[in-house]
Write a protein that holds these residues in place. Structure first.
Motif, PDB file in Angstrom:
ATOM      1  N   GLU A  63       0.864  -1.181   0.000  1.00 23.95           N
ATOM      2  CA  GLU A  63       0.000   0.000   0.000  1.00 23.95           C
ATOM      3  C   GLU A  63       0.900   1.232   0.000  1.00 23.95           C
ATOM      4  O   GLU A  63       1.947   1.239   0.650  1.00 23.95           O
ATOM      5  N   PRO A  64       0.480   2.286  -0.721  1.00 25.77           N
ATOM      6  CA  PRO A  64       1.376   3.430  -0.918  1.00 25.77           C
ATOM      7  C   PRO A  64       1.922   4.033   0.375  1.00 25.77           C
ATOM      8  O   PRO A  64       3.112   4.362   0.455  1.00 25.77           O
ATOM      9  N   ASP A  65       1.081   4.159   1.410  1.00 25.33           N
ATOM     10  CA  ASP A  65       1.610   4.802   2.622  1.00 25.33           C
ATOM     11  C   ASP A  65       2.608   3.895   3.342  1.00 25.33           C
ATOM     12  O   ASP A  65       3.517   4.378   4.016  1.00 25.33           O
ATOM     13  N   ARG A  66       2.473   2.582   3.152  1.00 24.21           N
ATOM     14  CA  ARG A  66       3.434   1.676   3.801  1.00 24.21           C
ATOM     15  C   ARG A  66       4.777   1.682   3.057  1.00 24.21           C
ATOM     16  O   ARG A  66       5.832   1.670   3.679  1.00 24.21           O
ATOM     17  N   ALA A  67       4.698   1.715   1.752  1.00 22.71           N
ATOM     18  CA  ALA A  67       5.922   1.835   0.963  1.00 22.71           C
ATOM     19  C   ALA A  67       6.622   3.155   1.302  1.00 22.71           C
ATOM     20  O   ALA A  67       7.842   3.210   1.461  1.00 22.71           O
TER      21      ALA A  67
END
Lengths: 180, 230
Positions: free
Chosen positions: A132-136
Motif C-alpha cells: 500500500e502506498p503509505d506503507r511503501a
C-alpha cells in the motif's frame, strides 16, 4: 565510477595503509557519498562534516570490510547513510524537532532521478509498488529520512504498536517479493 | 511452521535493524546475535543490498576540496609534508611492532662515492633507521641493471625477512624483492621501474619469510631513504 572489483581492491590496499588507494577511493566515491549525505541531512555544511567523518571511519575500518559480506558500494553507502542519520537524529533531538518533519522533501523521485536509477533499484521499487502506498512511503522514510517508529506513528496518526505491526508485516511482504 | 515463523521473525528484525528502527537495547541485542549467527548476517546483508538501491536515484554531488583537506589533516596529522606521509607508509609503520621513528638520510655523495674507484653508479640511497639499528646503502649500477646492496648495521629478525620497496611519488610501494641475507649483494631493478628510481624513495619493511604475501608492506617499516641521482 570504478568497477566493484576496483573499489574492493582499493579498500584492501587501504587496510594496509596505502594512502594512494585512499585518494583513489575518495576520487571514485566521494561524489556519490556526498550526494547521499546531502539528501539525508539537507544541509550542505552538515553534509560536508558528515562526509569527512565517514571517510575517516572508512580508512580506519578498511581492515574489517572483507568479513561483512556487503558489496563495497553498499558498505560505503550504508556507512554514509547511517552516519548521516545519526547526525540527523541528534539534530532533531537537539531542536526537539518533530515539526521539521513536514518540511522534508517528498521522497518520490522526480522524472530525471528515475531516469538515472539503475536496474537494481527497479527491483525494490517494483516490490515497494506492491505495498500500500503509505506503507511503501513509510519504508522509504525510515531508510532515507531515518524516521523512527515514533515519528512514523505521529506522521500517520496511529498508535506506536500499530505502526510497528503494519510496518513489520510490510517488510515481510517486501522480503518475499525481493527474494522471489 | 515454528521454524518458518522464526525465520520470518529474523528476516523482519534484520530489516528493522537495517532501517534503524530498533531501540538502542534492541539493536545491541541484535548485534550480539549477529556476531555469532551467519544466517542472520546473511539476512542483514540481503536487506542492506536491497535498501541501498533506494539511493540509486540520488545524484552524485562533487564535495568541496576542503573536505579532503580536512580528512587528510585528521588522518595524517603533522606528517603532512613528511616523507612517510607521502608514502602512505605511516599506518603500516604504526601498526608494526617496531614503531621506531624513521628519519631520512640524504646521501652524502662525498663519502659514498670515492672518485675513480669501482663501478659508475648513477643513483644511490642510504636507507637507515633513526637509531641506526638498520643501515643499508643501495647504489644503482646501470651496467648490471641492479642495486648494489651494502648492509652495514642490523638485519632481519629470526624467522623474518627484510623487503625492499620503491616508492615513486604518490604511487603505492612496489616491491624490489628481499634483501640478501648476506651483508652485500645485488637486487635487480626491472627496466620498467628504472625511471621511478630518479626522485624515488627506498624503504625496508619487516616481512614474513618469502616476503609480503599481499604485494604491499605488511610489517613495520624499519628504514627509509630518498634516492639521489649522481
Amino acid at each position: 565510477m570504478s568497477s566493484t572489483a576496483d573499489i574492493e581492491t582499493l579498500i584492501a590496499r587501504m587496510a594496509l595503509g596505502d594512502r594512494a588507494a585512499f585518494s583513489a577511493l575518495y576520487t571514485a566515491t566521494s561524489a556519490k557519498l556526498f550526494g547521499v549525505a546531502l539528501r539525508v541531512l539537507d544541509n550542505r555544511a552538515e553534509a560536508e562534516d558528515a562526509l569527512q567523518e565517514v571517510f575517516v571511519k572508512v580508512w580506519r575500518a578498511a581492515g574489517t570490510y572483507q568479513v561483512n559480506g556487503l558489496s563495497p558500494m553498499t558498505w560505503l553507502i550504508t556507512i554514509t547513510r547511517n552516519h548521516a542519520i545519526d547526525r540527523l537524529r541528534a539534530r532533531r533531538g537537539a531542536t526537539g524537532g518533530m515539526d521539521e518533519l513536514a518540511e522534508l522533501a517528498d521522497l518520490t523521485p522526480g522524472p530525471e532521478a528515475l531516469a538515472i536509477a539503475s536496474s537494481d533499484s527497479g527491483r525494490i521499487a517494483g516490490c515497494l509498488g506492491q505495498l500500500e502506498p503509505d506503507r511503501a512511503d513509510a519504508v522509504r522514510r525510515a531508510y532515507v529520512e531515518g524516521e523512527t517508529y515514533d515519528e512514523l506513528a505521529r506522521r500517520y496518526g496511529v498508535p506506536l504498536n500499530t505502526i510497528r505491526t503494519w510496518l513489520r508485516r510490510s517488510l515481510l511482504k517486501l522480503r518475499e517479493c525481493l527474494s522471489s | 511452521m515454528t521454524d518458518l515463523t522464526d525465520r520470518e521473525e529474523d528476516q523482519t528484525i534484520a530489516a528493522e535493524y537495517a532501517l534503524g528502527l530498533l531501540t538502542p537495547p534492541e539493536a545491541r541485542a541484535f548485534e550480539a546475535r549477529l556476531a555469532v549467527d551467519p544466517q542472520l548476517r546473511a539476512d542483514y546483508a540481503l536487506w542492506a543490498e536491497d535498501f541501498v538501491a533506494l539511493t540509486d536515484a540520488i545524484a552524485p554531488v562533487v564535495p568541496p576540496k576542503s573536505v579532503l583537506t580536512g580528512i587528510e589533516a585528521q588522518l595524517f596529522p603533522q606528517q603532512k609534508r613528511s616523507l612517510l606521509e607521502r608514502l602512505g607508509l605511516l599506518p603500516a609503520m604504526l601498526g608494526g611492532l617496531t614503531a621506531a621513528l624513521v628519519v631520512l638520510f640524504v646521501t652524502n655523495q662525498g663519502w659514498l662515492d670515492q672518485p675513480g674507484v669501482g663501478p659508475a653508479y648513477t643513483a644511490s640511497a642510504q636507507i637507515a633507521a633513526e637509531d641506526q639499528s638498520l643501515v643499508v646503502l643501495a647504489r644503482f649500477d646501470p651496467a648490471a641493471g641492479a642495486l648494489r646492496i651494502e648492509r652495514s648495521a642490523g638485519g632481519a629478525l629470526p624467522g623474518r625477512a627484510l623487503e625492499l620497496w620503491l616508492i615513486a611519488g604518490d604511487n603505492p610501494p612496489v616491491s624490489l624483492g628481499l634483501l640478501p641475507q648476506t651483508a652485500t649483494g645485488d637486487i635487480a631493478v626491472p627496466e620498467a621501474l628504472l625511471a621511478s628510481l630518479d626522485g624515488g624513495v627506498l624503504a625496508i619493511s619487516d616481512e614474513p619469510p618469502g616476503g609480503s604475501p599481499t604485494g604491499a608492506p605488511t610489517g613495520a617499516v624499519l628504514a627509509v631513504g630518498a634516492v639521489t641521482t649522481i
